[in-house]
Design an enzyme around this catalytic site. Structure first.
Site, PDB file in Angstrom:
ATOM      1  N   LYS A   1      91.152  49.534 -43.051  1.00 29.16           N
ATOM      2  CA  LYS A   1      90.061  48.594 -42.790  1.00 29.16           C
ATOM      3  C   LYS A   1      90.675  47.252 -42.427  1.00 29.16           C
ATOM      4  O   LYS A   1      91.265  46.577 -43.282  1.00 29.16           O
ATOM      5  CB  LYS A   1      89.149  48.454 -44.012  1.00 29.16           C
TER       6      LYS A   1
ATOM      7  N   LYS B   1      78.620  59.862 -51.186  1.00 30.47           N
ATOM      8  CA  LYS B   1      78.918  58.984 -52.305  1.00 30.47           C
ATOM      9  C   LYS B   1      78.772  59.768 -53.613  1.00 30.47           C
ATOM     10  O   LYS B   1      77.787  60.500 -53.807  1.00 30.47           O
ATOM     11  CB  LYS B   1      77.977  57.783 -52.314  1.00 30.47           C
TER      12      LYS B   1
END
Length: 353
Positions: free
Chosen positions: A262, A163
């Site tokens: 997704k 991240k």
């Protein structure tokens, strides 16, 4: 011809083994809704709704999606006859939005149909049997990053996603990537460069990442186009991709090179498979993203990753990465950096809730 004779919804709530920290949210506990659909012969199909408890990732929430599934989608499905699970998406087309709720129910129907034909889900959708490369997300405090990367490598992972944000120490990341040349490193910004000067993002261009995911907000197509034109690191879009139309827009505006698949965000198998076909034809890179999910959703994602068009390594950690005990058996394990596909019918895992 299948008749959907019953639908059940079950709440699952567990603490994570360690907090999952991003610029958007700190997740310490995860709640999902498990969907079970049954045909007239008593076979069961399983789905998992990956909405979060508050609308920090999408506008859907656990409570809202549960209402939509129980009060809106279930009545459309119960008692109906269908030849193919793709008909579920047609049934739900009159309901606006609520992609995660739709996906959870539709996933259960696809699992059921694969079981009715006695096929593993990966084979039912046209996938190829081969171990799926495992990839893990390392999300935590910067001071723990080096140790967490080492733990991931020691566990067999060969793709690690980090991240990032404008506050991230670029020099530290560059040194960590350089120190582990055998590892594929992805970077995920979760839109944190929105409103920042392009130069702040360009500082990450020579860090050695395979790709940089979602540097700007989900609707900032022009910012992504400019970044793509200036950078050598491929730009990957995640939160921006809610439908096939979004992928077409990315391609038309040259706003990205890669997308994250997704199913929860796309609305289920039917739309996801349309996206895969389009990306194959347009030579757009794809990989399967995770949602801090339990084993049911992960099993569906493993089947999706078996498609030959999905070439990049996705978010596939083993059951023990997030949970003390997963809700499927056998649990999902990473062996030598890969996860074996189940050859049992449907998703290939039993449900323990």
């Amino acid at each position: 011809m299948a008749v959907i004779a019953g639908i059940e919804f079950h709440k699952v709530k567990q603490p994570l083994n360690q907090p999952f920290i991003t610029v958007l949210q700190k997740v310490q506990e995860r709640e999902v809704t498990i969907v079970i659909v049954r045909d007239a012969e008593g076979r069961e199909g399983y789905g998992e709704c990956v909405a979060f408890d508050t609308p920090w990732y999408t506008e859907e929430t656990v409570t809202g999606s549960r209402f939509v599934m129980e009060q809106v989608l279930a009545p459309l499905l119960l008692g109906g006859q269908m030849e193919h699970p793709a008909e579920t998406a047609c049934l739900f087309s009159t309901v606006k939005g609520n992609h995660m709720a739709k996906a959870a129910v539709e996933m259960a129907v696809w699992d059921l149909f694969a079981k009715r034909q006695g096929l593993p889900l990966y084979e039912f959708i046209g996938g190829v049997y081969a171990p799926i490369p495992a990839g893990v997300v390392v999300a935590g405090e910067m001071e723990d990053l080096s140790q967490n990367i080492k733990m991931a490598i020691d566990s067999g992972y060969r793709r690690i996603k980090l991240k990032i944000s404008p506050d991230t120490d670029v020099a530290l990341l560059k040194s960590l990537v350089a120190a582990n040349p055998e590892i594929s490193f992805y970077a995920d910004a979760n839109g944190s460069f929105s409103g920042r000067a392009l130069e702040e993002l360009l500082a990450f261009d020579q860090a050695g990442f395979v790709l940089i995911e979602q540097p700007y907000g989900e609707h900032e197509w022009e910012a992504h186009r400019i970044a793509r034109s200036k950078m050598t690191t491929p730009i990957c879009l995640d939160e921006s991709i809610h439908s096939l139309e979004d992928v077409k827009r990315m391609a038309e505006q040259q706003a990205g090179d890669v997308i994250v698949l997704k199913m929860g965000r796309l609305g289920g198998w039917a739309e996801t498979l349309k996206v895969v076909e389009f990306c194959r034809n347009e030579q757009i890179g794809m990989w399967v993203g995770g949602m801090i999910e339990f084993g049911v959703s992960k099993a569906h994602n493993l089947a999706l990753a078996s498609l030959p068009e999905v070439k990049l390594t996705g978010d596939f950690s083993d059951s023990g990465h997030f949970w003390q005990t997963d809700i499927v058996s056998p649990e999902i394990y990473v062996e030598h950096g890969k996860i074996k596909l189940s050859e049992s019918p449907g998703i290939g895992y039993r449900l323990n809730i």
